[in-house]
Design an enzyme around this catalytic site. Structure first.
Site, PDB file in Angstrom:
ATOM      1  N   TYR A  75       3.089  -1.913   0.740  1.00 15.22           N
ATOM      2  CA  TYR A  75       3.335  -0.491   0.977  1.00 15.22           C
ATOM      3  C   TYR A  75       2.018   0.258   1.139  1.00 15.22           C
ATOM      4  O   TYR A  75       1.866   1.077   2.049  1.00 15.22           O
ATOM      5  CB  TYR A  75       4.147   0.081  -0.183  1.00 15.22           C
ATOM      6  CG  TYR A  75       4.565   1.511   0.011  1.00 15.22           C
ATOM      7  CD1 TYR A  75       5.448   1.860   1.033  1.00 15.22           C
ATOM      8  CD2 TYR A  75       4.100   2.521  -0.831  1.00 15.22           C
ATOM      9  CE1 TYR A  75       5.850   3.173   1.208  1.00 15.22           C
ATOM     10  CE2 TYR A  75       4.494   3.835  -0.661  1.00 15.22           C
ATOM     11  CZ  TYR A  75       5.371   4.160   0.363  1.00 15.22           C
ATOM     12  OH  TYR A  75       5.753   5.469   0.533  1.00 15.22           O
ATOM     13  N   SER A 130       1.729   8.852   2.183  1.00 11.63           N
ATOM     14  CA  SER A 130       2.056   8.844   0.758  1.00 11.63           C
ATOM     15  C   SER A 130       0.734   8.877   0.012  1.00 11.63           C
ATOM     16  O   SER A 130      -0.320   8.526   0.573  1.00 11.63           O
ATOM     17  CB  SER A 130       2.828   7.563   0.410  1.00 11.63           C
ATOM     18  OG  SER A 130       2.855   7.347  -0.987  1.00 11.63           O
TER      19      SER A 130
END
Length: 239
Positions: free
Chosen positions: A156, A143
């Protein structure tokens, strides 16, 4: 790689990016084993995509189940040419507010699951390189959160920075064995990710099928040509 009659494994295949990856691979002529936890969702995708999509109910956070899934791939197809480590999720919160369980589920899915699947696929690809001259291609979905830290997203970020580090290490480790490793860093994609993360989606989010087309391009490059990293962002940023 010419994907016609090649064998691909896609994790997190029941929706979103995983489903788009599977559809693109099938369109290119590959056979796809789709791994996901929901057998019902996989059954629906099997009905939609056809017989060359093989649903495999598997929780990638469990090593024994992951090993069993790859044993089935070997039994039914005898090889693994492509692995797309797509399974992942985000749970956001400040360091003193994030539930410990939310920390663990991200580490177990985004890092442990990726490790278990890659560990199972690599021996197959090494054998293919020895016998055929080219081993295969692994795509790890990270990501943009694996490139830049963000307040309230520390857990995350940590897992996606980890995916970045593993990808770079494995790229260097596996190149001599004819195995490509590509790390994908997408920005906002219109998937269920934001519902799980309980946050709002960029209204200009990318379409899963466009991200899948980019991955397909990387997979179809000549065997002596490696795209090791790909960063994708919506053209219009979040306000």
């Amino acid at each position: 790689m010419d994907l016609h009659d090649k064998v691909a494994v896609v994790t997190g295949a029941s929706r979103g990016l995983g489903r788009a990856f599977a559809a693109a691979l099938l369109q290119a002529g590959a056979r796809v084993f789709g791994l996901a936890r929901s057998a019902d969702d996989l059954k629906a995708i099997h009905q939609a995509l056809g017989e060359r999509f093989t649903p495999v109910a598997c929780d990638v956070t469990k090593q024994k189940r992951t090993d069993a899934a790859f044993a089935r791939v070997v039994e039914e197809a005898g090889r693994c040419d492509v692995l797309i480590n797509n399974a992942g999720l985000g749970r956001f919160g400040d360091v003193d507010a994030l539930a410990v369980d939310d920390w663990h589920v991200q580490v177990e899915t985004n890092l442990n699951g990726l490790f278990y699947c890659t560990r199972a696929a690599v021996p197959l690809m090494k054998a293919q390189h020895k016998n055929e001259g080219f081993g295969g291609h692994i795509v790890n979905v990270a990501s943009v959160a694996g490139l830049v830290g963000n307040a309230g997203m520390g857990a995350y970020n940590a897992t996606k920075f980890g995916v970045r580090g593993l990808s770079e290490a494995w790229m260097k480790e596996l190149r001599p064995h004819g195995i490509k490793v590509t790390c994908l860093y997408p920005g906002s994609v219109a998937t269920h990710f934001f519902e799980v993360a309980e946050t709002t989606m960029n209204p200009h989010a990318m379409r899963p099928e466009d991200v899948a087309a980019t991955v397909l391009h990387a997979l179809q490059t000549p065997n002596d040509y490696l795209i090791s990293e790909i960063v994708l962002r919506p053209m219009t940023p979040r306000a």
